[in-house]
Scaffold this active site. Structure first.
Site, PDB file in Angstrom:
ATOM      1  N   GLY A   1       0.813  -1.211   0.000  1.00 21.55           N
ATOM      2  CA  GLY A   1       0.000   0.000   0.000  1.00 21.55           C
ATOM      3  C   GLY A   1       0.840   1.252   0.000  1.00 21.55           C
ATOM      4  O   GLY A   1       0.570   2.201   0.740  1.00 21.55           O
TER       5      GLY A   1
ATOM      6  N   SER B   1       1.875   3.396  -2.675  1.00 27.53           N
ATOM      7  CA  SER B   1       1.854   4.387  -3.750  1.00 27.53           C
ATOM      8  C   SER B   1       1.399   5.753  -3.269  1.00 27.53           C
ATOM      9  O   SER B   1       1.545   6.756  -3.969  1.00 27.53           O
ATOM     10  CB  SER B   1       0.934   3.916  -4.885  1.00 27.53           C
ATOM     11  OG  SER B   1      -0.408   3.804  -4.428  1.00 27.53           O
ATOM     12  N   ARG B   2       0.871   5.828  -2.045  1.00 27.23           N
ATOM     13  CA  ARG B   2       0.377   7.103  -1.522  1.00 27.23           C
ATOM     14  C   ARG B   2       0.265   7.018  -0.005  1.00 27.23           C
ATOM     15  O   ARG B   2       0.478   5.966   0.590  1.00 27.23           O
ATOM     16  CB  ARG B   2      -0.982   7.457  -2.131  1.00 27.23           C
ATOM     17  CG  ARG B   2      -2.051   6.406  -1.886  1.00 27.23           C
ATOM     18  CD  ARG B   2      -3.292   6.656  -2.730  1.00 27.23           C
ATOM     19  NE  ARG B   2      -4.279   5.587  -2.591  1.00 27.23           N
ATOM     20  CZ  ARG B   2      -5.295   5.589  -1.733  1.00 27.23           C
ATOM     21  NH1 ARG B   2      -5.447   6.620  -0.905  1.00 27.23           N
ATOM     22  NH2 ARG B   2      -6.146   4.593  -1.677  1.00 27.23           N
TER      23      ARG B   2
ATOM     24  N   SER C   1      -3.256   0.327  14.013  1.00 27.71           N
ATOM     25  CA  SER C   1      -4.020   1.562  14.221  1.00 27.71           C
ATOM     26  C   SER C   1      -4.348   1.688  15.697  1.00 27.71           C
ATOM     27  O   SER C   1      -4.393   0.687  16.428  1.00 27.71           O
ATOM     28  CB  SER C   1      -5.318   1.511  13.405  1.00 27.71           C
ATOM     29  OG  SER C   1      -6.192   2.564  13.760  1.00 27.71           O
TER      30      SER C   1
ATOM     31  N   TYR D   1     -13.316  -2.659  10.940  1.00 21.23           N
ATOM     32  CA  TYR D   1     -11.967  -2.107  10.887  1.00 21.23           C
ATOM     33  C   TYR D   1     -11.258  -2.312  12.229  1.00 21.23           C
ATOM     34  O   TYR D   1     -10.094  -2.721  12.270  1.00 21.23           O
ATOM     35  CB  TYR D   1     -12.030  -0.618  10.538  1.00 21.23           C
ATOM     36  CG  TYR D   1     -10.679   0.026  10.345  1.00 21.23           C
ATOM     37  CD1 TYR D   1      -9.974  -0.133   9.154  1.00 21.23           C
ATOM     38  CD2 TYR D   1     -10.114   0.811  11.347  1.00 21.23           C
ATOM     39  CE1 TYR D   1      -8.736   0.459   8.967  1.00 21.23           C
ATOM     40  CE2 TYR D   1      -8.871   1.407  11.169  1.00 21.23           C
ATOM     41  CZ  TYR D   1      -8.192   1.229   9.978  1.00 21.23           C
ATOM     42  OH  TYR D   1      -6.950   1.821   9.808  1.00 21.23           O
TER      43      TYR D   1
ATOM     44  N   ILE E   1      -4.040  10.425  11.185  1.00 21.14           N
ATOM     45  CA  ILE E   1      -3.014  10.800  10.225  1.00 21.14           C
ATOM     46  C   ILE E   1      -3.691  11.394   8.988  1.00 21.14           C
ATOM     47  O   ILE E   1      -4.689  10.846   8.500  1.00 21.14           O
ATOM     48  CB  ILE E   1      -2.158   9.586   9.810  1.00 21.14           C
ATOM     49  CG1 ILE E   1      -1.636   8.843  11.047  1.00 21.14           C
ATOM     50  CG2 ILE E   1      -1.013  10.021   8.905  1.00 21.14           C
ATOM     51  CD1 ILE E   1      -0.708   9.637  11.933  1.00 21.14           C
TER      52      ILE E   1
END
Length: 286
Positions: free
Chosen positions: A40, A42-43, A177, A190, A223
């Site tokens: 994950g 790329s950004r 997280s 989540y 974040i």
């Protein structure tokens, strides 16, 4: 297309659409440079981690579900930093993609020294715990927890085939997280998925300690990324109300700094630990 120069000492892969891309590097650097796989990446947080590890001297493997063309801007930034990189389009929720990711990394670099399990998804729509669907639960758990579990398994097997260097054979870093411990009843799947990642950290740390593979966990708080962009107003209000002792949004660079510390050689007598990168949100106050 592979091109070797007359001295047979520099390798370049010519870019083609939808092919994996390996940036220019020397044969010596391929042998000597340590390699970090960041899912994950790329950004957002993942890209921040990749950029930091590149500056730390790692060759980085950028893993994302989108095509290389879609993420070329991020790759250009890495190239401008002087970072050696490999791009692999893969979905960590897919069995075959996980194995292909490991195989392509080893084919390109011959080794994996660091795995950063960063890729993750949130529910497509927030829903009360009593309204959560099985489809949403399966999707989030399948990527965030199952994908983490079995990619770590595949990478750990690869690390075990590599020689020990000093006191360490490899490092695995899980990005979980604060939701691993904090209840959010509108996105229960989540929270469960990240709590699972925390237990995976403990399990793999226990299993791999004797093999010289260290396992750590980082728990980001709020974040500033694409994932949190839809709840900016909510968190701005909480920051203003003093819920976070360090009263600001966190950044991908904040998380990347913690990854950099664990990926290096300064924590050789610790494993199975976690660090909160959450502005002090975890502190219980009266």
């Amino acid at each position: 297309m592979l091109i070797l120069d007359g001295w047979r000492n520099t390798i370049f892969y010519i870019q083609r659409r939808n092919e994996r891309i390996l940036c220019g590097m020397t044969e010596r650097s391929m042998r000597m440079k340590k390699v970090a796989v960041i899912t994950g990446s790329s950004r957002g947080i993942g890209f921040g981690i990749a950029r930091r590890l590149g500056k730390d001297g790692f060759a980085v493997v950028i893993v994302a579900t989108g095509s290389q063309d879609k993420n070329q801007k991020a790759l250009d930034i890495l190239a401008a930093d002087g970072t050696e990189w490999l791009y692999v389009q893969a979905d960590i929720g897919d069995h075959d993609d996980r194995l292909r990711l490991v195989a392509e990394t080893v084919e390109a670099f011959g080794r994996i020294d660091v795995l950063v399990n960063n890729a993750g998804v949130a529910p497509k729509e927030r829903a009360d715990l009593l309204e959560m669907t099985e489809e949403s639960f399966d999707r989030v758990i399948g990527i965030n927890t199952k994908g983490n579990m079995f990619l770590t398994q595949a990478v750990a097997r690869q690390m075990l085939s590599q020689p020990m260097e000093g006191h360490k054979r490899g490092t695995i870093i899980n990005i979980s997280s604060c939701s691993a411990q904090v209840s959010s009843i509108s996105r229960g799947e989540y929270c469960v998925s990240k709590a699972g990642v925390s237990m995976l950290t403990t399990l793999y740390a226990d299993r791999l300690a004797g093999e010289g593979i260290l396992v750590h966990e980082i728990r980001p708080g709020v974040i500033a990324t694409d994932m949190t962009s839809t709840v900016t107003e909510k968190y701005n209000k909480l920051i203003e109300e003093g819920v976070f002792p360090l009263a600001r949004w966190g950044t991908p660079e904040d998380v990347a700094g913690a990854v950099s510390a664990f990926a290096g050689d300064d924590f050789l007598y610790t494993t199975g630990n976690y660090i909160d990168v959450d502005g002090g949100f975890h502190i219980k106050r009266l």
